[in-house]
Write an enzyme that holds these catalytic residues in place. Structure first.
Site, PDB file in Angstrom:
ATOM      1  N   SER A 192       0.802  -1.134   0.026  1.00  0.00           N
ATOM      2  CA  SER A 192      -0.029  -0.092  -0.063  1.00  0.00           C
ATOM      3  C   SER A 192       0.852   1.226   0.046  1.00  0.00           C
ATOM      4  O   SER A 192       1.778   1.295   0.905  1.00  0.00           O
ATOM      5  CB  SER A 192      -0.780   0.095   1.323  1.00  0.00           C
ATOM      6  OG  SER A 192      -1.564   1.336   1.381  1.00  0.00           O
ATOM      7  N   LYS A 251      -1.092  -1.312  -4.535  1.00  0.00           N
ATOM      8  CA  LYS A 251      -2.267  -0.242  -4.140  1.00  0.00           C
ATOM      9  C   LYS A 251      -1.765   1.142  -4.028  1.00  0.00           C
ATOM     10  O   LYS A 251      -0.749   1.427  -3.263  1.00  0.00           O
ATOM     11  CB  LYS A 251      -2.970  -1.047  -3.065  1.00  0.00           C
ATOM     12  CG  LYS A 251      -3.667  -0.004  -1.976  1.00  0.00           C
ATOM     13  CD  LYS A 251      -4.456  -0.953  -0.945  1.00  0.00           C
ATOM     14  CE  LYS A 251      -4.788   0.226   0.185  1.00  0.00           C
ATOM     15  NZ  LYS A 251      -5.300  -0.509   1.358  1.00  0.00           N
ATOM     16  N   LYS A 271      -2.993   5.140  -2.836  1.00  0.00           N
ATOM     17  CA  LYS A 271      -4.184   5.929  -2.086  1.00  0.00           C
ATOM     18  C   LYS A 271      -4.349   7.039  -3.239  1.00  0.00           C
ATOM     19  O   LYS A 271      -3.649   7.585  -3.798  1.00  0.00           O
ATOM     20  CB  LYS A 271      -3.544   6.618  -0.964  1.00  0.00           C
ATOM     21  CG  LYS A 271      -3.103   5.366   0.213  1.00  0.00           C
ATOM     22  CD  LYS A 271      -4.518   4.805   0.972  1.00  0.00           C
ATOM     23  CE  LYS A 271      -4.076   4.051   1.869  1.00  0.00           C
ATOM     24  NZ  LYS A 271      -5.171   3.361   2.522  1.00  0.00           N
ATOM     25  N   ASP A 276      -7.274   2.946  -3.093  1.00  0.00           N
ATOM     26  CA  ASP A 276      -8.134   2.933  -2.064  1.00  0.00           C
ATOM     27  C   ASP A 276      -8.255   4.315  -1.722  1.00  0.00           C
ATOM     28  O   ASP A 276      -7.264   5.127  -1.643  1.00  0.00           O
ATOM     29  CB  ASP A 276      -6.976   2.267  -0.876  1.00  0.00           C
ATOM     30  CG  ASP A 276      -7.788   2.310   0.487  1.00  0.00           C
ATOM     31  OD1 ASP A 276      -9.087   2.809   0.676  1.00  0.00           O
ATOM     32  OD2 ASP A 276      -7.166   1.651   1.392  1.00  0.00           O
ATOM     33  N   GLU A 320     -11.049   0.241  -3.520  1.00  0.00           N
ATOM     34  CA  GLU A 320     -11.260   0.014  -2.297  1.00  0.00           C
ATOM     35  C   GLU A 320     -11.868   1.295  -1.349  1.00  0.00           C
ATOM     36  O   GLU A 320     -11.364   2.399  -1.707  1.00  0.00           O
ATOM     37  CB  GLU A 320      -9.881  -0.374  -1.350  1.00  0.00           C
ATOM     38  CG  GLU A 320     -10.041  -0.633   0.007  1.00  0.00           C
ATOM     39  CD  GLU A 320      -8.590  -0.906   0.665  1.00  0.00           C
ATOM     40  OE1 GLU A 320      -7.714  -1.615  -0.242  1.00  0.00           O
ATOM     41  OE2 GLU A 320      -8.512  -1.037   1.820  1.00  0.00           O
ATOM     42  N   ASP A 365     -13.544  -1.746   2.892  1.00  0.00           N
ATOM     43  CA  ASP A 365     -12.658  -1.855   4.154  1.00  0.00           C
ATOM     44  C   ASP A 365     -13.488  -1.243   5.242  1.00  0.00           C
ATOM     45  O   ASP A 365     -14.056  -2.279   6.148  1.00  0.00           O
ATOM     46  CB  ASP A 365     -11.417  -1.088   3.746  1.00  0.00           C
ATOM     47  CG  ASP A 365     -10.270  -0.930   5.052  1.00  0.00           C
ATOM     48  OD1 ASP A 365     -10.789  -1.231   5.886  1.00  0.00           O
ATOM     49  OD2 ASP A 365      -9.285  -0.264   4.705  1.00  0.00           O
ATOM     50  N   LYS A 409      -9.426  -6.479   8.324  1.00  0.00           N
ATOM     51  CA  LYS A 409      -8.474  -6.201   9.125  1.00  0.00           C
ATOM     52  C   LYS A 409      -9.022  -6.512  10.522  1.00  0.00           C
ATOM     53  O   LYS A 409      -9.869  -6.248  11.074  1.00  0.00           O
ATOM     54  CB  LYS A 409      -8.393  -4.496   9.312  1.00  0.00           C
ATOM     55  CG  LYS A 409      -7.865  -4.092   8.125  1.00  0.00           C
ATOM     56  CD  LYS A 409      -7.747  -2.339   8.074  1.00  0.00           C
ATOM     57  CE  LYS A 409      -7.051  -1.861   6.891  1.00  0.00           C
ATOM     58  NZ  LYS A 409      -7.431  -0.522   6.933  1.00  0.00           N
ATOM     59  N   GLY A 447      -3.711  -3.929   6.559  1.00  0.00           N
ATOM     60  CA  GLY A 447      -2.794  -3.662   7.602  1.00  0.00           C
ATOM     61  C   GLY A 447      -3.389  -2.059   7.944  1.00  0.00           C
ATOM     62  O   GLY A 447      -3.850  -1.430   7.599  1.00  0.00           O
TER      63      GLY A 447
HETATM   64  O1  OSB Z   1      -7.190   1.775   4.363  1.00  0.00           O
HETATM   65  O2  OSB Z   1      -5.998   0.243   4.299  1.00  0.00           O
HETATM   66  C1  OSB Z   1      -6.321   1.347   4.515  1.00  0.00           C
HETATM   67  C2  OSB Z   1      -2.952   2.501   6.972  1.00  0.00           C
HETATM   68  C3  OSB Z   1      -3.651   3.339   7.879  1.00  0.00           C
HETATM   69  C4  OSB Z   1      -4.971   3.435   7.705  1.00  0.00           C
HETATM   70  C5  OSB Z   1      -5.815   2.816   6.805  1.00  0.00           C
HETATM   71  C6  OSB Z   1      -5.363   2.014   5.740  1.00  0.00           C
HETATM   72  C7  OSB Z   1      -3.830   2.063   5.721  1.00  0.00           C
HETATM   73  C8  OSB Z   1      -3.216   1.262   4.535  1.00  0.00           C
HETATM   74  C9  OSB Z   1      -1.775   0.683   5.043  1.00  0.00           C
HETATM   75  O3  OSB Z   1      -3.485   1.132   3.586  1.00  0.00           O
HETATM   76  C10 OSB Z   1      -1.588  -0.866   5.001  1.00  0.00           C
HETATM   77  C11 OSB Z   1      -0.287  -1.303   5.500  1.00  0.00           C
HETATM   78  O4  OSB Z   1      -0.230  -1.512   6.762  1.00  0.00           O
HETATM   79  O5  OSB Z   1       0.829  -1.132   4.763  1.00  0.00           O
HETATM   80 MG    MG Z   2      -8.243   0.753   3.000  1.00  0.00          MG
END
Ligand code: OSB
Ligand code: MG
Length: 362
Positions: free
Chosen positions: A131, A156, A158, A183, A208, A233, A257, A285
């Protein structure tokens, strides 16, 4: 018996930016349970603010101290614990922190790995995706190239409202064929369906959580109008809502999660519901330390989990983690620890180095 908490602040190698904000430090609660010579650990997936979901470190610690810890005292097995605390509504991350502490404890007590204690078939390794937070586009492209070189199985990125076209055009120009997802962390509304439908041209594995953090209905509406599969999510906070979403075709994929859904027991239930509906799931995560990541890695290795997750190795985030045996990735896969419980060796000197507060709960 003794249960302690450690409030740690760990500097991150690079800031992680999502549609709801940036973090430069990992601000986290870690728990330790000692009983009969066994030491168990867990981590709470809250942080210093309630911008991803409704809880933060302060609410989690309060709920744990005032409502949950008295049930931990009896050392129930995870399912029993979840029944005992079912009168406490929501507060899933607080519950999950205690539930996963009990998972580690009972696995160790039974001299089993966490996977053996979960009692589900494992493929022996987890498929790993990455991510990547938002940043200057050149930096994003560099990070994607590094991720490809390290053989991550899915990338992925953001996105946020108004930036999606710029980010995705640049990414697809440079990397036309990589397995890619986005995401949005709930940044869009039902007024943005036209924008979201334009993402179909980027050949994404899925989008996402485009809409509201607690929505299922509008996602089901969007899913009918868009070609790209949707993954939820934030919205999926219980097995019941996983079932609702699958029945309404609001998504075909769920990012599980354990923190968000109240722990590993509910995570397993959700993975089973997804399978029943012939959907797909993966383990997400929350930028965990080696402790929380270890629970996630065991879950991600199960056969029920069929898509690569956000389970990058610890060195993506921290110069020095709090465990002495961090995960290593080989060819886009990670093998979970095979010692008892979560199998990590917690480094108390590192914990002290990052500690801002410590206290005892029992
Ligand atoms: O939406 O998946 C998410 C990190 C903090 C809050 C929300 C998200 C995330 C990540 C990080 O996408 C995933 C990771 O732990 O590498
Ligand atoms: Mg997410």
């Amino acid at each position: 018996m003794k249960v302690s908490y450690y409030h740690l602040v760990m500097p991150m190698k690079v800031p992680f930016t999502t549609s709801f904000g940036s973090s430069t430090d990992k601000d986290v609660l870690v728990f330790e349970l000692e009983n009969d010579g066994i030491k168990a650990y867990s981590e709470c997936t809250t942080n210093e603010n309630p911008f991803y979901g409704p809880e933060d470190n302060g609410t989690a610690l309060h709920i744990i101290k005032d409502y949950l810890i008295k049930e931990v005292k009896l050392l129930p097995e995870p399912k029993e614990f979840m029944d005992l605390v079912s009168n406490v509504k929501g507060n899933n991350m607080a519950k999950a922190a205690m539930e996963m502490l009990l998972y580690d404890y009972h696995a160790k007590k039974n001299k089993k790995t966490l996977i053996q204690y979960m009692d589900r078939r494992s493929r022996g390794y987890a498929n790993v995706g990455v991510s990547i937070g938002m940043d200057r586009i050149e930096l994003t492209l560099n990070r994607i190239q590094e991720a490809i070189d390290r053989k991550y199985k899915r990338i992925k990125v953001k996105i946020k409202k108004g930036k999606e076209m710029e980010i995705l055009s640049a990414v697809r120009d440079h990397f036309p064929h990589i397995p890619l997802s986005v995401d949005a962390n709930s940044d869009y509304s039902e007024k943005d369906f036209d924008t979201l439908k334009q993402l179909d041209r980027f050949d994404l594995e899925y989008i996402e959580q485009p809409l509201y953090h607690d929505d299922i209905y509008f996602h089901s509406k969007l899913a009918r109008q868009i070609g790209t599969p949707l993954c939820l999510d934030e919205s999926i906070v219980s097995p019941e809502l996983a079932k609702t979403a699958m029945e309404m075709n609001a998504c075909s994929i769920i990012n599980i999660k354990p923190g968000r859904v109240g722990g590993l027991y509910n995570s397993l239930k959700i993975a089973e519901i997804v399978r029943e509906f012939e959907g797909h799931c993966w383990v997400g995560g929350m930028l965990e330390t080696g402790i929380g990541r270890s629970h996630n890695m065991s879950l991600a290795s199960l056969e029920l989990v069929d898509y690569p997750g956000d389970t990058s190795p610890n060195d993506k985030y921290f110069e020095k983690d709090v465990v002495d045996n961090p995960f290593f990735m080989k060819d886009g896969t990670i093998t979970p620890n095979n010692e008892e419980g979560i199998g990590v060796h917690v480094n108390m000197e590192r914990m002290k180095m990052y500690e801002t507060e410590q206290g005892s709960l029992l």
